[in-house]
Enzyme design. Structure first.
Site, mmCIF file in Angstrom:
data_model
loop_
_atom_site.group_PDB
_atom_site.id
_atom_site.type_symbol
_atom_site.label_atom_id
_atom_site.label_comp_id
_atom_site.label_asym_id
_atom_site.label_seq_id
_atom_site.Cartn_x
_atom_site.Cartn_y
_atom_site.Cartn_z
ATOM 1 N N ASP A 51 56.577 50.079 65.628
ATOM 2 C CA ASP A 51 56.556 49.816 64.191
ATOM 3 C C ASP A 51 56.111 51.083 63.473
ATOM 4 O O ASP A 51 55.026 51.146 62.882
ATOM 5 C CB ASP A 51 55.604 48.656 63.898
ATOM 6 N N GLU A 80 66.349 48.950 56.470
ATOM 7 C CA GLU A 80 66.219 47.876 55.495
ATOM 8 C C GLU A 80 67.115 48.046 54.269
ATOM 9 O O GLU A 80 67.269 49.147 53.730
ATOM 10 C CB GLU A 80 64.762 47.799 55.037
ATOM 11 N N LYS A 97 68.070 45.302 58.153
ATOM 12 C CA LYS A 97 66.940 44.439 57.806
ATOM 13 C C LYS A 97 67.138 43.834 56.425
ATOM 14 O O LYS A 97 67.381 44.538 55.447
ATOM 15 C CB LYS A 97 65.624 45.232 57.830
ATOM 16 N N THR A 140 63.818 39.765 58.061
ATOM 17 C CA THR A 140 62.408 40.092 57.985
ATOM 18 C C THR A 140 61.660 39.171 57.020
ATOM 19 O O THR A 140 62.266 38.381 56.306
ATOM 20 C CB THR A 140 62.238 41.574 57.580
ATOM 21 N N PHE A 142 56.061 37.415 60.628
ATOM 22 C CA PHE A 142 54.960 38.319 60.315
ATOM 23 C C PHE A 142 53.610 37.678 60.653
ATOM 24 O O PHE A 142 53.018 36.978 59.830
ATOM 25 C CB PHE A 142 55.022 38.718 58.840
#
Length: 319
Positions: free
Chosen positions: A17, A96, A132, A156, A178
């Protein structure tokens, strides 16, 4: 002795990440991920100074409004960072779509296609990229369209089982629940701490994992947003885990035994199939203040960092 990180790799695909080249070289993850926050951090590193300079130089040759050029440079930077990361990992790089498109299905699809085309121009094929998209109802519909075109998506900001079910129905390639942000909400709401086993974020991912494996769903579960190594360990065996360099460091230094927590052969429960249309989705999200608040907050934070990235680009462009 074998580190917990090495043990984890034997049961889970480990994703970095971060956009930090040195960290990726050190930990050798299979996949890595980017978002406006990580791109903003990455281009502040010396290793990316040339990437930033090249993108700005390219922008100065483009016609159009200042705003359009700044946005185009931002897009170019995201793909440039992703291209560098793709050289370092054998698997996928997640990139993303703009957070401010989270409620616009058509615009999300258009931007995703443009991102894939930009990667191809850099010699990176679509099977190395995940697009994403925030798991709003509109984002999930975009995922459904993109998947049919052979463009794999990483959905996401997953906070609720309704999002996970809708993404599975859309045949999304991967979802990112998350963990840490769920925990943050409950710590603030209830004013107490949680053990790893009772951690609401860990419980949420386990419930999604059990649902997917019970019903033979191929969508990948990649837990994200960890607050501690204990959370990571509590989800060992999940399809994928995306972990920050700091926590990867902790796991690398720990030579204790790591037990597998999740396995398709040892499900803790077998939940019933949930029908999920737009009405059911919106009602489920409405009934869960945590998921509603954290999804909205997550989109705002990504949009804020996207804005900061564009401010930085505009400043460099004007210099």
């Amino acid at each position: 002795m074998v580190s917990k990180l090495d043990q984890l790799r034997n049961m889970t695909v480990v994703v970095a990440d971060t956009g930090d080249i040195d960290a990726i070289k050190k930990f050798k993850p299979v996949d890595c991920t980017t978002n406006p926050t990580l791109v903003l951090k990455a281009i502040g590193l010396p290793a990316y100074e040339q990437v930033l300079s090249d993108a700005v130089a390219w922008g100065r040759t483009q016609a159009g409004s200042q705003d359009a050029i700044v946005k185009a440079i931002g897009d170019r930077l995201a793909v440039a960072v992703g291209t560098e990361l793709a050289k370092l990992v054998p698997g996928r790089v997640s990139t993303e779509v703009d957070a401010d498109l989270s409620f616009d299905t058509a615009a999300t699809v258009e931007k995703a296609r443009a991102v894939i085309a930009a990667y191809k121009a850099n010699g990176i094929e679509r099977d190395r990229i995940l697009i994403k998209v925030a798991a709003t109802w509109e984002g999930i519909r975009a995922s459904e369209i993109l998947q049919k075109e052979g463009i794999d998506t990483n959905m996401t900001l997953i906070f609720d089982i309704a999002q996970a079910v809708a993404c599975a129905d859309a045949k999304s390639f991967l979802i990112s629940p998350f963990v840490g942000r769920i925990l943050d909400w409950y710590v603030k709401a209830e004013g107490r701490t949680f053990t790893a086993e009772e951690d609401p974020g860990v419980v949420s991912v386990r419930n999604i994992y059990n649902y997917y494996k019970t019903h033979g769903i191929s969508t990948v579960v990649m837990a994200a947003s960890f607050r501690s190594a204990a959370e990571v360990e509590a989800l060992a065996g999940c399809d994928r885990l995306t972990v920050s360099p700091a926590l990867l460091d902790q796991l690398s230094a720990d030579e204790g035994t790591l037990a597998r927590a999740l396995s398709p052969d040892a499900l803790t429960d077998r939940p019933a199939k949930l029908p999920m249309d737009e009405k059911a989705f919106r009602w489920a999200m409405n009934q869960n203040p945590m998921s509603t608040e954290k999804l909205a907050e997550g989109i705002r934070l990504f949009a804020k960092d996207l804005g900061e990235l564009r401010k930085l680009v505009a400043k460099r462009l004007a210099a």
